[in-house]
Write a protein that holds these residues in place. Structure first.
Motif: not given
Length: 448
Positions: A41-42, A224-225, A236-242
Motif C-alpha cells: 500500500p505504501g 512491516l515497511p 532500519l529494516e535490516s536492523h529488525g525494524g518493528f
C-alpha cells in the motif's frame, strides 16, 4: 527456472538506485499458484510496477494470511510474480497450511491516532482505517499541541463526522494517548500512528482475541515497511525494524516464557506502539500511559513499553498476533535514523525509570535481573559490521548490520534516558492532564 539467490547490492551507507521494491504476494498454499501480486500500500501510489532487475521485499500471504517475508532480485526478462513466488515456495517448503483464526463477537473498539502537525501523512492513515472490516468501531484523532490548524482542517473538511477530533495542548505522545483514552467509548482501545497504512483486516485481527480471553489486557501486531527507498529505511529494516515475526505468542505473568530470563522487562519484544490495543478497563486501571514518557518529551520514548509491562504486572496476558498488520513509513533521512537510534536507547531506560517511580513494587525483580539486563542491553546495541550489506526481513537473527556511530548514539541515549524522564516529570508539575480512570493520571501517580 530457479529464482536468483539474493545478494545485497550495496552496504547501507550507499545509495541503491530505486531502492528495494515492497510488494505483497498471495499464494494458494505453500506450494500453490499465485492468487495475487501487487505493490504494498505504501508504494502503490508510485505507479511503477516491479520489473526485471529490481530488488523486491515481499510479504508472503497464504490465502490472505501473512506468513513470511522474502527478499530476492527479479531476473531480467522474468515475470516478477513468478520469480518472487519461486523464492517464497522455497522458504515455505514443507510448511503445512494453517487454519484461519476463528473468533467470537468482536468488541466495540475505539481507534486512537495521535498526530502533531502530521496532516500531510494523516489522510492515508485515516483512509485505511475507514476501510476496516471490523463491524463496530470509532476513530479518534488527537491533535497534539498544534501550531497550525492543518490537522483540524483535514479532519473536519475531509472526514466530517466519520472521525472524531479532540485537542490536547500538552505536547507528548503519552499525554495525547491519555486524552484519547479519556474520551474513547470502546471496551477495547486500539492505537496506531499517523504514518502507517492499516491492512483492511488489521482491527478485526487485533481485537478478536479479547472476545475469547477474559484475562487479556493487551494485543500487539505485525509492522512491516511501507517503502524501502533510501539507505536509512533499508538499514532500519535490516536492523529488525518493528517486526516481531510471524508466530503468534501469548505472554502470561503466571507462566513466564521459558528462555526469557528478563521477562517482563524486555518489553521491546512484545510489540510496538504503532500497532497495539488494550482492554479499556485494564488500561484505565493502571492509570493509562505515563505522561513523562514518549515522543515529544525529554524521555524520547518508552510510553508503549511502560504500558506493556504495567498491564502484565497487573496480572493480565499480552498477545502478539501477526495477522494484525500495518505498513509503517520509516523515516527517510540519515539524521532521522540517528535521532531514532538515540531515542531507542533513551526510551528504554526512561521506561524502566518510570516503572521504578510509579511501581516500586517491581524494584526487587528488576534488581535481580539487572546483571543479565545490562548484558542484554550491550548485545542489542552492539556495533555489527556492515561490509556485507544488509538484508531486510532477517529479523531476530542478531547478526544484522548496525554502524558504530548508531551503536554509540543508542548507548548515549540509554545513559540519558533516566535524566530525560526526570526532566519530563518536572515539566509536567502543575500542568492539567487528561484523566483516564475514576481518578486522574496525576492521582494515579500518587498525587504529583
Amino acid at each position: 527456472m530457479p529464482s536468483t539467490p539474493y545478494r545485497p547490492a550495496a552496504s547501507p551507507g550507499r545509495e541503491r538506485p530505486g531502492g528495494i521494491r515492497v510488494a505483497e504476494l498471495d499464494l494458494d498454499g505453500p506450494d500453490g499458484p499465485v492468487l495475487s501480486f501487487r505493490p504494498a500500500p505504501g508504494t502503490a501510489a508510485d505507479g511503477a510496477p516491479v520489473r526485471g532487475g529490481d530488488e523486491v521485499y515481499a510479504l508472503v500471504r497464504l490465502r490472505g494470511r501473512p506468513v513470511a517475508t522474502v527478499v530476492c532480485r527479479v531476473p531480467p526478462g522474468r515475470d516478477p510474480a513468478d520469480a518472487v513466488a519461486a523464492t517464497a515456495r522455497d522458504k515455505l517448503a514443507g510448511r503445512a497450511p494453517s487454519a484461519p483464526s476463528a473468533h467470537g463477537d468482536l468488541p466495540r473498539t475505539s481507534v486512537v491516532v495521535a498526530s502533531r502537525e502530521g496532516a500531510d501523512r494523516l489522510a492515508r492513515t485515516l483512509d485505511s482505517l475507514l476501510a476496516q472490516d471490523h463491524p463496530d468501531f470509532e476513530i479518534v484523532v488527537v491533535d497534539n499541541a498544534p501550531v497550525t490548524s492543518a490537522t483540524e482542517d483535514l479532519v473536519r473538511l475531509k472526514y466530517g463526522d466519520r472521525v472524531r477530533l479532540v485537542r490536547e495542548p500538552v505536547p507528548g505522545l503519552a499525554v495525547a494517548h491519555n486524552r484519547g483514552v479519556a474520551v474513547a467509548g470502546g471496551t477495547v482501545i486500539a492505537f496506531t500512528d499517523d504514518d502507517v497504512v492499516a491492512d483492511p483486516h488489521w482491527l478485526t485481527a487485533l481485537t478478536a482475541p479479547f472476545a475469547d480471553d477474559p484475562r487479556l489486557g493487551c494485543t500487539t501486531g505485525l509492522i512491516l515497511p511501507a517503502r524501502l527507498t533510501t539507505p536509512a529505511q533499508i538499514l532500519l529494516e535490516s536492523h529488525g525494524g518493528f517486526a516481531k515475526g510471524f508466530a503468534p505468542r501469548v505472554y502470561d505473568p503466571r507462566h513466564p516464557p521459558a528462555g526469557e530470563p528478563l521477562f517482563p522487562f524486555t518489553a521491546g519484544s512484545f510489540g510496538s506502539g504503532a500497532n497495539m490495543a488494550f482492554s479499556a478497563a485494564a488500561l484505565r486501571r493502571i492509570g493509562g500511559f505515563d505522561p513523562a514518557t514518549g515522543t515529544g518529551t525529554p524521555a524520547r520514548g518508552g510510553d508503549d513499553l511502560y504500558a506493556f509491562v504495567s498491564v502484565l504486572a497487573a496480572g493480565h496476558r499480552l498477545r502478539y498476533t501477526p495477522e494484525a498488520l500495518v505498513w509503517h513509513h520509516h523515516r527517510e533521512r540519515w539524521q532521522d535514523l540517528m535521532n531514532q537510534a538515540y531515542g531507542y536507547g533513551a526510551g528504554l531506560t526512561a521506561y524502566l525509570t518510570a516503572l521504578l517511580a510509579r511501581r516500586p513494587g517491581l524494584l526487587p525483580a528488576l534488581l535481580r535481573k539487572l546483571p543479565r539486563g545490562l548484558a542484554h542491553a550491550r548485545a542489542i546495541t552492539a556495533h555489527r559490521d556492515t561490509g556485507a550489506g544488509c538484508t531486510p526481513g532477517e529479523h531476530g537473527t542478531q547478526n544484522h548490520p548496525w554502524p558504530r556511530h548508531l551503536s554509540h548514539l543508542e548507548r548515549r541515549g540509554m545513559l540519558a534516558g533516566p535524566f530525560g524522564y526526570v526532566r519530563a516529570r518536572l515539566r509536567l508539575r502543575g500542568v492539567p492532564l487528561p484523566g483516564v480512570a475514576d481518578v486522574g493520571v496525576a492521582d494515579a501517580e500518587g498525587g504529583r
